[in-house]
Design a protein around this motif. Sequence first.
Motif, mmCIF file in Angstrom:
data_model
loop_
_atom_site.group_PDB
_atom_site.id
_atom_site.type_symbol
_atom_site.label_atom_id
_atom_site.label_comp_id
_atom_site.label_asym_id
_atom_site.label_seq_id
_atom_site.Cartn_x
_atom_site.Cartn_y
_atom_site.Cartn_z
ATOM 1 N N VAL A 6 0.844 -1.205 0.000
ATOM 2 C CA VAL A 6 0.000 0.000 0.000
ATOM 3 C C VAL A 6 0.878 1.253 0.000
ATOM 4 C CG1 VAL A 6 -1.626 1.363 1.384
ATOM 5 C CG2 VAL A 6 -1.972 -1.094 1.099
ATOM 6 N N GLY A 7 1.859 1.240 0.882
ATOM 7 C CA GLY A 7 2.745 2.402 0.949
ATOM 8 C C GLY A 7 3.527 2.581 -0.345
ATOM 9 N N ALA A 8 4.026 1.460 -0.873
ATOM 10 C CA ALA A 8 4.798 1.541 -2.108
ATOM 11 C C ALA A 8 3.936 2.067 -3.259
ATOM 12 C CB ALA A 8 5.357 0.159 -2.457
ATOM 13 N N GLN A 9 2.693 1.599 -3.325
ATOM 14 C CA GLN A 9 1.803 2.024 -4.410
ATOM 15 C C GLN A 9 1.442 3.506 -4.280
ATOM 16 O OE1 GLN A 9 2.285 -0.049 -6.679
ATOM 17 N NE2 GLN A 9 0.203 -0.689 -7.213
ATOM 18 N N ALA A 10 1.233 3.912 -2.995
ATOM 19 C CA ALA A 10 0.938 5.336 -2.805
ATOM 20 C C ALA A 10 2.110 6.182 -3.278
ATOM 21 C CB ALA A 10 0.627 5.618 -1.330
ATOM 22 N N LEU A 11 3.320 5.724 -2.910
ATOM 23 C CA LEU A 11 4.513 6.453 -3.349
ATOM 24 C C LEU A 11 4.634 6.424 -4.886
ATOM 25 C CD1 LEU A 11 7.045 7.914 -2.255
ATOM 26 C CD2 LEU A 11 8.239 5.720 -2.428
ATOM 27 N N ASN A 12 4.405 5.212 -5.432
ATOM 28 C CA ASN A 12 4.443 5.095 -6.891
ATOM 29 C C ASN A 12 3.465 6.064 -7.549
ATOM 30 O OD1 ASN A 12 6.388 3.133 -7.030
ATOM 31 N ND2 ASN A 12 4.932 1.427 -6.971
ATOM 32 N N PHE A 13 2.279 6.122 -6.955
ATOM 33 C CA PHE A 13 1.252 6.992 -7.552
ATOM 34 C C PHE A 13 1.690 8.455 -7.507
ATOM 35 C CE2 PHE A 13 -2.525 9.691 -7.063
ATOM 36 C CZ PHE A 13 -3.088 9.459 -8.299
ATOM 37 N N LEU A 14 2.232 8.859 -6.378
ATOM 38 C CA LEU A 14 2.673 10.257 -6.274
ATOM 39 C C LEU A 14 3.808 10.546 -7.252
ATOM 40 C CD1 LEU A 14 2.525 10.766 -2.404
ATOM 41 C CD2 LEU A 14 0.923 11.586 -4.157
ATOM 42 N N ILE A 15 4.694 9.570 -7.415
ATOM 43 C CA ILE A 15 5.780 9.753 -8.400
ATOM 44 C C ILE A 15 5.184 9.881 -9.811
ATOM 45 C CG2 ILE A 15 7.753 8.602 -9.482
ATOM 46 C CD1 ILE A 15 8.359 7.380 -6.707
ATOM 47 N N LEU A 16 4.186 9.012 -10.071
ATOM 48 C CA LEU A 16 3.551 9.063 -11.394
ATOM 49 C C LEU A 16 2.868 10.421 -11.633
ATOM 50 C CD1 LEU A 16 2.924 7.447 -13.947
ATOM 51 C CD2 LEU A 16 0.793 6.721 -12.881
ATOM 52 N N VAL A 17 2.247 10.936 -10.543
ATOM 53 C CA VAL A 17 1.631 12.260 -10.664
ATOM 54 C C VAL A 17 2.684 13.289 -11.072
ATOM 55 C CG1 VAL A 17 0.585 14.161 -9.362
ATOM 56 C CG2 VAL A 17 -0.276 11.833 -9.082
ATOM 57 N N TRP A 18 3.810 13.219 -10.391
ATOM 58 C CA TRP A 18 4.876 14.196 -10.694
ATOM 59 C C TRP A 18 5.378 14.007 -12.127
ATOM 60 C CZ3 TRP A 18 10.111 13.737 -11.880
ATOM 61 C CH2 TRP A 18 10.831 14.950 -11.894
ATOM 62 N N LEU A 19 5.583 12.722 -12.490
ATOM 63 C CA LEU A 19 6.105 12.441 -13.837
ATOM 64 C C LEU A 19 5.155 12.952 -14.927
ATOM 65 C CD1 LEU A 19 7.541 8.805 -13.492
ATOM 66 C CD2 LEU A 19 8.820 10.895 -13.951
ATOM 67 N N LEU A 20 3.875 12.635 -14.756
ATOM 68 C CA LEU A 20 2.920 13.051 -15.792
ATOM 69 C C LEU A 20 2.753 14.572 -15.817
ATOM 70 C CD1 LEU A 20 0.107 10.338 -15.827
ATOM 71 C CD2 LEU A 20 2.129 10.564 -17.249
ATOM 72 N N LYS A 21 2.808 15.165 -14.637
ATOM 73 C CA LYS A 21 2.719 16.624 -14.607
ATOM 74 C C LYS A 21 3.910 17.232 -15.348
ATOM 75 C CE LYS A 21 2.327 20.491 -11.407
ATOM 76 N NZ LYS A 21 2.393 20.913 -9.989
ATOM 77 N N ARG A 22 5.049 16.584 -15.154
ATOM 78 C CA ARG A 22 6.293 17.102 -15.771
ATOM 79 C C ARG A 22 6.310 16.853 -17.276
ATOM 80 N NH1 ARG A 22 10.203 18.553 -17.769
ATOM 81 N NH2 ARG A 22 12.414 18.509 -17.185
ATOM 82 N N PHE A 23 5.891 15.659 -17.676
ATOM 83 C CA PHE A 23 6.081 15.271 -19.074
ATOM 84 C C PHE A 23 4.803 15.349 -19.923
ATOM 85 C CE2 PHE A 23 9.602 12.681 -17.142
ATOM 86 C CZ PHE A 23 10.604 13.513 -17.589
ATOM 87 N N LEU A 24 3.648 15.405 -19.280
ATOM 88 C CA LEU A 24 2.412 15.368 -20.079
ATOM 89 C C LEU A 24 1.603 16.658 -19.970
ATOM 90 C CD1 LEU A 24 0.486 13.737 -21.861
ATOM 91 C CD2 LEU A 24 -0.586 12.874 -19.787
ATOM 92 N N TYR A 25 1.153 16.934 -18.739
ATOM 93 C CA TYR A 25 0.160 18.011 -18.621
ATOM 94 C C TYR A 25 0.754 19.378 -18.956
ATOM 95 C CZ TYR A 25 -2.150 14.285 -16.098
ATOM 96 O OH TYR A 25 -2.688 13.086 -15.752
ATOM 97 N N GLN A 26 1.880 19.670 -18.342
ATOM 98 C CA GLN A 26 2.440 21.012 -18.563
ATOM 99 C C GLN A 26 2.792 21.260 -20.037
ATOM 100 O OE1 GLN A 26 5.605 21.555 -15.758
ATOM 101 N NE2 GLN A 26 4.247 22.448 -14.210
ATOM 102 N N PRO A 27 3.542 20.349 -20.694
ATOM 103 C CA PRO A 27 3.862 20.624 -22.099
ATOM 104 C C PRO A 27 2.623 20.747 -22.982
ATOM 105 C CG PRO A 27 5.203 18.822 -21.259
ATOM 106 C CD PRO A 27 4.192 19.121 -20.221
ATOM 107 N N VAL A 28 1.676 19.828 -22.759
ATOM 108 C CA VAL A 28 0.491 19.852 -23.621
ATOM 109 C C VAL A 28 -0.326 21.122 -23.381
ATOM 110 C CG1 VAL A 28 -1.711 18.716 -24.053
ATOM 111 C CG2 VAL A 28 0.368 17.361 -23.886
#
Lengths: 233, 266
Positions: free
Chosen positions: B8-30
């Motif tokens: 659970v903890g690992a997935q929560a961390l994974n999810f937050l990392i994914l949020v950061w990654l997508l914000k960095r590489f997907l949402y902002q550029p688009v």
Amino acid sequence: MHLSPDQLVFWQHGPLKLNATIAFTWGLMLILAVGSKLITRTLSLGPERSRWQDLLEIIVTGIEQQIEAVGLSRPRKYLPFLGTLFLFLATAALCTIIPGYEPPTASLSTTAALALCVLVAVPLFGILEQGLGSYLASYLKPTFIMLPFNIISEFSRTLALAVRLFGNMMSGSMIVAILLTITPFIFPLVMTLLGLLTGIVQAYIFSILAAVYIAAATRASELEQERGPAPAP
Amino acid sequence: MLIDWFTVGAQALNFLILVWLLKRFLYQPVLNAISVREQRIGMQLADAASKQAAATKERDEFERNNREFDAQRAALLAQASEQARAEHQRLLEQAHKDAEALRLRLADLLRSEQQLLSAEVARRTRDQVLAIARKVLADLATASLEDSMARVFVERIRALSGADRKLLTSATEAAAGALVVRSAFELPAQQRTAIEQALSEIGASVSRLNYETVPGLISGLELHASGRKLAWSVADYLGALEKSVGDILGSASTPAAAAPASGASQ
């Protein structure tokens, strides 16, 4: 036959372990992040665009419009959190067509982790939007008697989110696995297609519910009348 | 146990990392790309609108100028037409005037020519007639003709009216006035006596009567008294003939002179 991909452990050292849930999650993260990076690396600012850029723009603007439709007036503020929720869940569901793949959302640990994220995000956005005092005061509305019920509501809906997603995703995988042993032709295919639909719908429901909770927390004063029964599909 | 809390903890961390990654590489550029594009489109639209406004303004200006040019051209054309018409009228009148003047000059010339011609004709006619008459009378100038002339002259004196007689009488009575009888030939005594007798009959004094011979008188006699003259001569008849011929020529030339005048006035 295992009920959850958590039980498929590849590596373990003390409390640290690498199970299928974490491994497939990393895989999904890799696909999403690298795919986004590859496409957005050559973004066109003019009227001529690639098809992939069009796809990403449609997805991003679609999510943005959905968030706005829920009632959040500044969707870009919530887009990273809610958009990532939907994209992760939808990708996890869509990848079930890959043989040997176990959706990480079929693990209650994953859905619980996501629900806990929502549980934390809702008051966080609420406090950021209307301040700590105003947010905490919303638990006392309409009267202080409602305080325990409001708190229970917060946790119960988080539990409902987690269990609903887990149940749907796990059951889809389970049904296909069981049907494969009974009728190995045609019918599992139909159930897989049905599972894809169910997975996308669940991803949508999870994201929209999170958006509704955040909207309720950020616009508590306007929406407190609608907060009574939590929507449960 | 369905929930593995480490996961659970690992997935929560994974999810937050994914949020950061997508914000960095997907949402902002688009979203940035979309914003930039919308901004560009907006600028292009604004630019197009301003250009269209400018074009509309220029078109209006152009149309207005066109209308002004048309109006000015029409006015100038009308003015030129009017001037041309006036000039045409003026030239026409000038031509009429010139033609009229020319016609008048021609008529004058013709008339003077006719007059000259008629005068010449009359002169020659008269000269010829007179020459003939002189020749004839000279040929016929005999005593009997002269006698006849004297007799006619005497009868004339006697046939004078009362007023003429008085004038003649008063002329002979005046001291300065002397009676002179002029003749183309030397009057014989008999005729002189007849004349004197006739004068005496009408009461004129014949005491200062003189006789002169004037060859220019053609077969005639003249009585001069204080500027008054009583005459009979063939020259008188010839003068009457000349006047008659002149009248005939004048009446013949008048229609000829009137014809070109009527032709030129058309």
